[in-house]
Write an enzyme that holds these catalytic residues in place. Structure first.
Site, PDB file in Angstrom:
ATOM      1  N   ASP A  27       0.819  -1.238   0.106  1.00 34.24           N
ATOM      2  CA  ASP A  27      -0.093  -0.060  -0.001  1.00 34.24           C
ATOM      3  C   ASP A  27       0.987   1.207   0.038  1.00 34.24           C
ATOM      4  O   ASP A  27       1.696   1.391   0.865  1.00 34.24           O
ATOM      5  CB  ASP A  27      -0.888  -0.127   1.370  1.00 34.24           C
ATOM      6  N   LEU A  28       0.506   2.128  -0.892  1.00 37.81           N
ATOM      7  CA  LEU A  28       1.506   3.299  -1.049  1.00 37.81           C
ATOM      8  C   LEU A  28       1.521   4.292   0.188  1.00 37.81           C
ATOM      9  O   LEU A  28       2.436   5.175   0.635  1.00 37.81           O
ATOM     10  CB  LEU A  28       1.034   4.357  -2.164  1.00 37.81           C
ATOM     11  N   ALA A  46       0.959   2.086  -9.618  1.00 42.17           N
ATOM     12  CA  ALA A  46      -0.182   2.513  -8.641  1.00 42.17           C
ATOM     13  C   ALA A  46       0.156   4.010  -8.301  1.00 42.17           C
ATOM     14  O   ALA A  46       1.447   4.583  -8.197  1.00 42.17           O
ATOM     15  CB  ALA A  46       0.277   1.727  -7.224  1.00 42.17           C
ATOM     16  N   TYR A  59      -5.241  15.183  -7.721  1.00 44.91           N
ATOM     17  CA  TYR A  59      -4.871  14.521  -8.614  1.00 44.91           C
ATOM     18  C   TYR A  59      -3.822  14.964  -9.267  1.00 44.91           C
ATOM     19  O   TYR A  59      -2.426  14.243  -9.602  1.00 44.91           O
ATOM     20  CB  TYR A  59      -5.849  13.720  -9.653  1.00 44.91           C
ATOM     21  N   LYS A  92       0.364  13.777  -9.111  1.00 43.40           N
ATOM     22  CA  LYS A  92       1.032  13.119 -10.144  1.00 43.40           C
ATOM     23  C   LYS A  92       2.081  14.340 -10.755  1.00 43.40           C
ATOM     24  O   LYS A  92       3.378  13.727 -10.886  1.00 43.40           O
ATOM     25  CB  LYS A  92       0.091  12.895 -11.361  1.00 43.40           C
ATOM     26  N   GLY A 126      -1.752   9.567 -22.141  1.00 37.22           N
ATOM     27  CA  GLY A 126      -2.915  10.246 -22.443  1.00 37.22           C
ATOM     28  C   GLY A 126      -4.352   9.680 -21.987  1.00 37.22           C
ATOM     29  O   GLY A 126      -4.123   8.817 -21.183  1.00 37.22           O
ATOM     30  N   VAL A 130      -6.864   7.278 -21.391  1.00 36.29           N
ATOM     31  CA  VAL A 130      -7.028   5.835 -21.797  1.00 36.29           C
ATOM     32  C   VAL A 130      -8.398   5.333 -22.334  1.00 36.29           C
ATOM     33  O   VAL A 130      -9.096   5.397 -21.299  1.00 36.29           O
ATOM     34  CB  VAL A 130      -6.135   4.817 -20.980  1.00 36.29           C
TER      35      VAL A 130
END
Length: 343
Positions: free
Chosen positions: A67-68, A88, A173, A177, A199, A201
């Protein structure tokens, strides 16, 4: 890479039960790789059972719980591997966490821990990160206009001020990222780091539920205002919408471990770069029975160019164009009962 080399190569895939991660696991197993896939709960058959049904999974797949929010969990899965795909990403903050205040802190800590585990392993040759074009906005620093082209030199400003980008989940998000990709690229030189910025998906899925990215892509066809808003936010962040088929996205990742010479750096991955109005036009052309209300067709008039060609220059070729991506996405949604087969 020869078949014999594939059979003796171990590859770790984090987020192995997710939309993109599961496709990568499936394709690696088909090619004969031994795959260490991390999942959050290996005992949840509803979420991991389909992985065990893949060809060669019985002998080639090893599941690890990780788990991150506990990034050191990944150490065991990485040990003994030659390549690592870090797919992940934390999408929702764990409010019980005493380590991190938000998903950005968790994502950054995750990439640092995974990179350092790769270095400590002594076996990992290359770390491939699944990034997003949402972190590669051609928006200029003042966030009021766009550059003429979108390429690998573009980075999304962390202080997004455009009113279209006021969705908190999207802001979180994009921030997580962007920060995690920048952090990971700092390790390039200590270990080979490849960042594949995907891009939007679309295509099909091997999971039981439609992935969110596919729902966003076909929001105009489903007349879904919530997902259409996300599609428009993507357009406002990236100027137009970069799109890629899941098969091409998966193959781009695997392509980056097939290269024996040293490769590293950032690569944008999209076969088409279009306005949301163009997406609606293509859907109506391929599926004239689908009605798209006018409020789901907004033409920005932007003509920003796609300036990325690094993947193709290395020899990668896209197999799916926009028409094929949309047709596969609509048909996938129909099979899932998300679009009436008679409309």
């Amino acid at each position: 890479m020869s078949a014999s080399m594939e059979e003796t190569t171990r590859v770790c895939v984090t987020g192995g039960s997710g939309y993109i991660g599961s496709w990568i696991v499936k394709r690696l197993l088909e090619r004969g790789y031994t795959v260490h896939a991390t999942v959050r709960n290996s005992g949840d058959e509803r979420k991991v059972g389909f992985l065990k049904s893949f060809p060669n999974a019985e002998t080639g797949l090893v599941l690890f719980e990780a788990d991150l929010y506990n990034p050191h969990d990944f150490e065991k899965a990485i040990r003994g591997c030659q390549y690592v795909f870090h797919v992940a990403t934390p999408l929702h903050h764990d409010p019980s966490s005493s380590k991190f205040k938000d998903t950005s802190e968790a994502a950054v800590a995750g990439v640092k821990s995974i990179a350092e585990s790769c270095i400590r392993s002594g076996t990992v040759r290359r770390l491939i990160y699944t990034a997003t074009v949402m972190a590669a906005s051609p928006m200029k620093d003042d966030a009021k206009c766009f550059a003429e082209a979108m390429d690998e030199s573009c980075w999304t400003p962390l202080n997004l001020s455009d009113p279209h980008s006021s969705d908190q989940f999207v802001e979180d998000y994009v921030k997580s990222k962007t920060q995690s990709e920048r952090e990971l690229l700092r390790y390039d030189g200590v270990i080979e780091i490849v960042s594949i910025a995907l891009g939007l998906v679309g295509g099909s899925t091997i999971r039981s539920a439609l992935p969110d990215s596919l729902r966003v892509l076909i929001a105009q066809a489903t007349n879904d205002g919530t997902w259409y808003r996300v599609l428009r936010i993507l357009e406002e962040v990236t100027g137009k919408v970069p799109v890629v088929h899941i098969e091409d996205a998966c193959e781009a990742h695997i392509f980056c471990i097939s290269k024996q010479r040293s490769i590293s750096g950032r690569f944008l991955c999209a076969s088409d770069y279009v306005k949301t109005a163009d997406i609606a036009h293509h859907i109506k052309k391929s599926f004239p029975e689908i009605q798209i209300p006018e409020e789901f067709i907004e033409d920005t008039g932007r003509e920003i160019a796609w300036g990325s060609s690094k993947l193709e220059e290395m020899g990668f070729k896209y197999k799916y164009d926009l028409k094929m991506i949309l047709e596969d996405s609509i048909n996938c949604a129909r099979m899932a009962g998300e679009i009436n087969s008679n409309t």
